[in-house]
Design a protein around this motif. Sequence first.
Motif, short mmCIF file in Angstrom:
data_model
loop_
_atom_site.label_atom_id
_atom_site.label_comp_id
_atom_site.label_asym_id
_atom_site.label_seq_id
_atom_site.Cartn_x
_atom_site.Cartn_y
_atom_site.Cartn_z
N VAL A 11 0.69 -1.32 0.36
CA VAL A 11 -0.17 0.06 0.20
C VAL A 11 1.05 1.30 0.33
O VAL A 11 2.06 1.29 0.23
CB VAL A 11 -1.20 0.04 1.09
N VAL A 12 0.40 2.10 -0.03
CA VAL A 12 1.49 3.18 0.07
C VAL A 12 0.43 4.31 1.06
O VAL A 12 -0.65 4.40 0.93
CB VAL A 12 0.67 4.43 -1.90
N PHE A 13 1.06 4.48 1.69
CA PHE A 13 0.66 5.52 3.35
C PHE A 13 1.95 6.33 3.46
O PHE A 13 2.71 6.15 3.11
CB PHE A 13 0.60 4.12 4.06
N GLU A 14 0.86 7.46 4.12
CA GLU A 14 2.42 8.87 3.74
C GLU A 14 3.06 9.35 2.64
O GLU A 14 3.99 9.44 3.09
CB GLU A 14 3.38 8.72 5.17
N ASN A 15 2.50 8.81 1.81
CA ASN A 15 3.29 9.38 0.51
C ASN A 15 4.39 7.68 0.22
O ASN A 15 5.67 8.48 -0.29
CB ASN A 15 3.73 10.73 0.17
N GLU A 16 4.44 7.12 0.81
CA GLU A 16 5.65 6.35 0.44
C GLU A 16 5.09 4.29 0.51
O GLU A 16 3.72 4.25 0.92
CB GLU A 16 6.74 5.80 1.81
N PRO A 17 6.00 3.47 0.11
CA PRO A 17 5.30 2.70 -0.80
C PRO A 17 6.02 1.77 0.78
O PRO A 17 6.37 1.80 1.52
CB PRO A 17 5.59 1.84 -1.84
N ARG A 18 4.63 1.18 1.41
CA ARG A 18 4.69 0.74 2.83
C ARG A 18 3.88 -1.03 2.61
O ARG A 18 3.51 -1.25 1.62
CB ARG A 18 4.17 0.98 4.31
N THR A 19 3.69 -1.78 4.01
CA THR A 19 3.69 -3.39 3.63
C THR A 19 2.94 -3.56 4.72
O THR A 19 2.75 -2.66 5.74
CB THR A 19 4.71 -4.49 4.13
N ALA A 20 1.54 -4.24 4.03
CA ALA A 20 0.55 -3.99 4.85
C ALA A 20 -0.29 -5.64 5.56
O ALA A 20 -0.14 -6.39 4.26
CB ALA A 20 -0.44 -2.62 4.58
N PHE A 21 -0.26 -5.67 6.84
CA PHE A 21 -0.79 -7.11 6.59
C PHE A 21 -2.04 -6.96 6.81
O PHE A 21 -2.87 -6.36 8.25
CB PHE A 21 0.13 -7.59 8.22
N VAL A 22 -2.76 -7.74 6.25
CA VAL A 22 -4.23 -7.75 6.26
C VAL A 22 -5.16 -8.54 6.59
O VAL A 22 -4.76 -10.27 6.27
CB VAL A 22 -4.85 -7.65 4.31
N ARG A 23 -5.51 -8.48 7.57
CA ARG A 23 -6.91 -9.24 8.43
C ARG A 23 -7.97 -9.37 8.17
O ARG A 23 -8.84 -8.09 8.66
CB ARG A 23 -6.33 -9.27 10.02
N ASP A 24 -9.22 -9.35 8.14
CA ASP A 24 -10.38 -8.96 7.59
C ASP A 24 -10.31 -8.05 6.86
O ASP A 24 -9.28 -7.89 5.55
CB ASP A 24 -11.35 -9.71 8.27
N SER A 25 -11.02 -6.92 7.73
CA SER A 25 -11.18 -5.75 7.20
C SER A 25 -10.13 -4.56 7.40
O SER A 25 -10.41 -3.37 7.15
CB SER A 25 -12.70 -4.96 6.92
N LEU A 26 -8.91 -5.12 8.16
CA LEU A 26 -8.18 -4.76 9.44
C LEU A 26 -6.58 -4.42 8.66
O LEU A 26 -6.42 -6.02 7.42
CB LEU A 26 -8.43 -4.83 10.67
N LEU A 27 -5.76 -3.59 8.72
CA LEU A 27 -4.33 -3.59 7.88
C LEU A 27 -3.68 -2.79 9.18
O LEU A 27 -3.94 -2.15 9.87
CB LEU A 27 -4.70 -2.46 6.71
#
Length: 159
Positions: free
Chosen positions: A126-142
């Motif tokens: 994902v892009v977060f704070e204008n930087e590409p980052r890794t997100a761990f997804v569980r159901d609808s939570l990141l």
Amino acid sequence: MKHLPKHLRPRWRYLAVEIEAWPDATLSRGPFQRELWYAAQNLFGDSGSADADLTVLGFDFEDGIAQTIVRARRGHVEAARAALACIDDIQDDPVGIRVRGVSGTVRACSERYLHDRTGFSRERNVVFENEPRTAFVRDSLLDIAGSDGFTGATQLDFE
């Protein structure tokens, strides 16, 4: 030594507990049991925590979610819930604790309230704070990994 008759044996209630932590947390039964005892002792004192006799039975931790069963004496379920509500971190890992249900036997508690998680964890870029980052997804939570730890978000934050 003879067993006590059934009417003299202690009666127990079993609380199905779900613990949510960041994906990189390492939780185990021992530290959780210690935090539960300290929380009960701070709330109810030595005699009150001994009366509740809170014990952690088993512990399953995977992908930032732990499931366990906490045994409490009958009549002390509300005290057990209060002690669980006081725990906010385990070994310096912030946690959220939720009681999924209460039952009179371990088997019924496990079948009704545990081991039916529909969500599973996966990684997503994902892009977060204008930087590409890794997100761990569980159901609808990141849970978004950053330089200073994780940040919690939902799917609605990215739409």
